[in-house]
Scaffold this active site. Sequence first.
Site, PDB file in Angstrom:
ATOM      1  N   LEU A 134       0.814  -1.222   0.000  1.00 17.82           N
ATOM      2  CA  LEU A 134       0.000   0.000   0.000  1.00 17.82           C
ATOM      3  C   LEU A 134       0.844   1.268   0.000  1.00 17.82           C
ATOM      4  CD1 LEU A 134      -2.782  -0.997   2.557  1.00 17.82           C
ATOM      5  CD2 LEU A 134      -2.694  -1.395   0.089  1.00 17.82           C
ATOM      6  N   GLY A 167      -1.796   6.432  -2.389  1.00 14.08           N
ATOM      7  CA  GLY A 167      -2.906   6.296  -3.344  1.00 14.08           C
ATOM      8  C   GLY A 167      -3.998   5.385  -2.789  1.00 14.08           C
ATOM      9  N   HIS A 168      -3.604   4.232  -2.243  1.00 12.05           N
ATOM     10  CA  HIS A 168      -4.601   3.327  -1.654  1.00 12.05           C
ATOM     11  C   HIS A 168      -5.308   3.997  -0.477  1.00 12.05           C
ATOM     12  CE1 HIS A 168      -1.683   0.256  -3.324  1.00 12.05           C
ATOM     13  NE2 HIS A 168      -2.824  -0.198  -3.805  1.00 12.05           N
ATOM     14  N   GLN A 210      -4.739 -12.581 -12.375  1.00 16.55           N
ATOM     15  CA  GLN A 210      -4.600 -11.393 -13.229  1.00 16.55           C
ATOM     16  C   GLN A 210      -3.150 -11.165 -13.670  1.00 16.55           C
ATOM     17  OE1 GLN A 210      -6.242  -8.880  -9.941  1.00 16.55           O
ATOM     18  NE2 GLN A 210      -4.845  -7.340 -10.717  1.00 16.55           N
ATOM     19  N   GLN A 265      -9.766  -0.537 -15.587  1.00 13.40           N
ATOM     20  CA  GLN A 265     -10.255  -1.459 -14.548  1.00 13.40           C
ATOM     21  C   GLN A 265     -11.521  -0.901 -13.887  1.00 13.40           C
ATOM     22  OE1 GLN A 265      -7.858  -3.646 -11.433  1.00 13.40           O
ATOM     23  NE2 GLN A 265      -8.359  -1.846 -10.218  1.00 13.40           N
TER      24      GLN A 265
HETATM   25  O1  PAF Z   1      -6.242  -2.697  -8.530  1.00 13.75           O
HETATM   26  C1  PAF Z   1      -5.913  -3.707  -7.875  1.00 13.75           C
HETATM   27  O2  PAF Z   1      -5.171  -3.646  -6.907  1.00 13.75           O
HETATM   28  C2  PAF Z   1      -6.431  -5.077  -8.295  1.00 13.75           C
HETATM   29  O3  PAF Z   1      -6.543  -5.177  -9.675  1.00 13.75           O
HETATM   30  C3  PAF Z   1      -7.755  -5.475  -7.611  1.00 13.75           C
HETATM   31  C4  PAF Z   1      -8.887  -4.538  -7.994  1.00 13.75           C
HETATM   32  C5  PAF Z   1      -7.574  -5.469  -6.099  1.00 13.75           C
HETATM   33  C6  PAF Z   1      -8.168  -6.881  -8.029  1.00 13.75           C
HETATM   34  O4  PAF Z   1      -7.196  -7.830  -7.702  1.00 13.75           O
END
Ligand code: PAF
Length: 288
Positions: free
Chosen positions: A33, A36-37, A61, A153
């Site tokens: 983190l 931004g988070h 992913q 996304q």
């Molecule tokens: O943006 C991210 O960190 C990831 O793509 C997410 C949305 C947590 C899905 O794994």
Amino acid sequence: MKVVRRREDLAAVGRELGLPTKRHALVPTMGALHEGHLSLVDVARQHAELVSATIFVNPKQFGPKEDLSRYPRTEERDLEMLEARGVDLVYVPTPDDIYPEGFQTAVRVGALAEPLDGASRPNFFGGIATVVTKLFTRMRPDVGVFGEKDYQQLLVIRRLSEDLDLGVKVIGARIVREDDGLAMSSRNRYLSPPERRIAAELNVIMRKVCQRIEGGVPVPVAIAQGRVDMDDVGLRPIDYLELRSSTDLSVLPDRALRKDELADARLFAAVMLGGTRLIDNMAVVEPG
Ligand code: PAF
């Protein structure tokens, strides 16, 4: 702050915290983190009484040649940061908890997931759509908060929630940038000091492309100049530098844009720098 690691504990801890009667906002993350988070947590707080987060590095992913095994994992620090920012509940599942033996279902979003990152990373949005569907289903939030840094996304997840009737309102939060304009990202920590200086040029060059387009330069000319500028500073190879609609990612006309077209135009870039993939995006005309 409650930390839950197993799916079967979620319901009881949720009840302890007052769910489902409280309005609940979720911030899904892959950990590592940064500010931004944490800004997503602040946005979540504006929309809900209970704020939760998830930390899960989602194997689905990542492509076979991508950085799954070296993706930064800093759980202890992540939990401290979330607690300090006032998060109430964090779900930190293991891969087996999310994808138990025999798991074989995938969620696929259509056209929105095809261009840009969808074209260069074939499993990417399928993996995201699948895990986010599971996280929404397990956590049952009213609101999900996602950063505009990953703009495609954000649109894909908004579509997914709508199409599958997940009942989660998907909210986008503005990109948080370093002082020199580089968009914050967990992957920035891979950059060497010289690469870090070059990385800051991405935002500078993109802003120039936007200014040229706003000033009436035909889109292909502005993009071509941007590509030359990126190459000149060492931002290469370029994966994409494209102007698309902010609303549906459709391609915009190959000419100078009218004022009404400019309002929906957004510039997207992805580039490799050493072994690190940088992405960024911005509206050509920032909404006032
Ligand atoms: O943006 C991210 O960190 C990831 O793509 C997410 C949305 C947590 C899905 O794994």
